[in-house]
Design a protein around this motif. Sequence first.
Motif, mmCIF file in Angstrom:
data_model
loop_
_atom_site.group_PDB
_atom_site.id
_atom_site.type_symbol
_atom_site.label_atom_id
_atom_site.label_comp_id
_atom_site.label_asym_id
_atom_site.label_seq_id
_atom_site.Cartn_x
_atom_site.Cartn_y
_atom_site.Cartn_z
ATOM 1 N N GLN A 186 10.186 -0.591 -2.321
ATOM 2 C CA GLN A 186 9.064 -1.575 -1.408
ATOM 3 C C GLN A 186 9.465 -2.613 -2.844
ATOM 4 O OE1 GLN A 186 6.994 0.452 0.859
ATOM 5 N NE2 GLN A 186 5.980 -1.719 1.632
ATOM 6 N N ALA A 187 9.055 -3.621 -2.234
ATOM 7 C CA ALA A 187 8.637 -5.045 -2.593
ATOM 8 C C ALA A 187 7.247 -5.039 -2.471
ATOM 9 C CB ALA A 187 9.212 -6.017 -1.512
ATOM 10 N N THR A 188 6.420 -5.415 -3.203
ATOM 11 C CA THR A 188 4.857 -5.102 -3.411
ATOM 12 C C THR A 188 4.114 -6.687 -2.966
ATOM 13 O OG1 THR A 188 4.472 -4.392 -5.780
ATOM 14 C CG2 THR A 188 4.779 -3.255 -3.412
ATOM 15 N N SER A 189 4.929 -8.244 -4.030
ATOM 16 C CA SER A 189 3.840 -8.121 -3.665
ATOM 17 C C SER A 189 5.304 -9.867 -4.197
ATOM 18 C CB SER A 189 3.077 -8.822 -4.858
ATOM 19 O OG SER A 189 3.864 -8.589 -6.555
ATOM 20 N N SER A 226 8.976 -9.715 -1.262
ATOM 21 C CA SER A 226 7.621 -8.895 0.065
ATOM 22 C C SER A 226 7.717 -10.069 1.326
ATOM 23 C CB SER A 226 6.373 -8.701 -0.541
ATOM 24 O OG SER A 226 5.750 -10.185 -1.092
ATOM 25 N N GLY A 246 7.632 -4.871 -7.278
ATOM 26 C CA GLY A 246 7.672 -3.855 -6.260
ATOM 27 C C GLY A 246 7.471 -2.677 -6.906
#
Length: 146
Positions: free
Chosen positions: A107-110, A114, A87
């Motif tokens: 924010q979670a990105t992967s 996510s 994130g």
Amino acid sequence: MSENECLIDASVDDVFAILTDGWSYAAWVVGASRIRDVDPPWPEPGGRIHHSVGAWPLVIDDTTTALEYEPSRRLKLQVRVWPAGRGEVEFRATETPTGCRVVMTEQATSGPISLLPAAVADLALHARNTETLKRLKLLAEKRVKP
């Protein structure tokens, strides 16, 4: 994305003294249990904090990497939340008449986290980040007290 904010009775410089001290990371970040090393050029982009997450005997070694840094204004980090994913967390601070206002976004990105619906992810992140900001506030306000 989760967004939390906190009013702190300390200056932006006092808050950033904590945010940019990699060795203090485990004192205010929920889940971080110890710091193993801090790589230069921390907090400049590319610098990393090598930390552990969890409680013994279930401790996982991980890292947090500085992505962007504007002294006494903004710090953006890439956090790894193994095995849940990665994130991005950003701290922004502005002066107020009695100290400063800190806004934290995450924010979670992967990874699996996510894939969660935003409202579900926000519930977990918001609670954790409220506690993170509470710890940051306590440390910053303690810095300015005699």
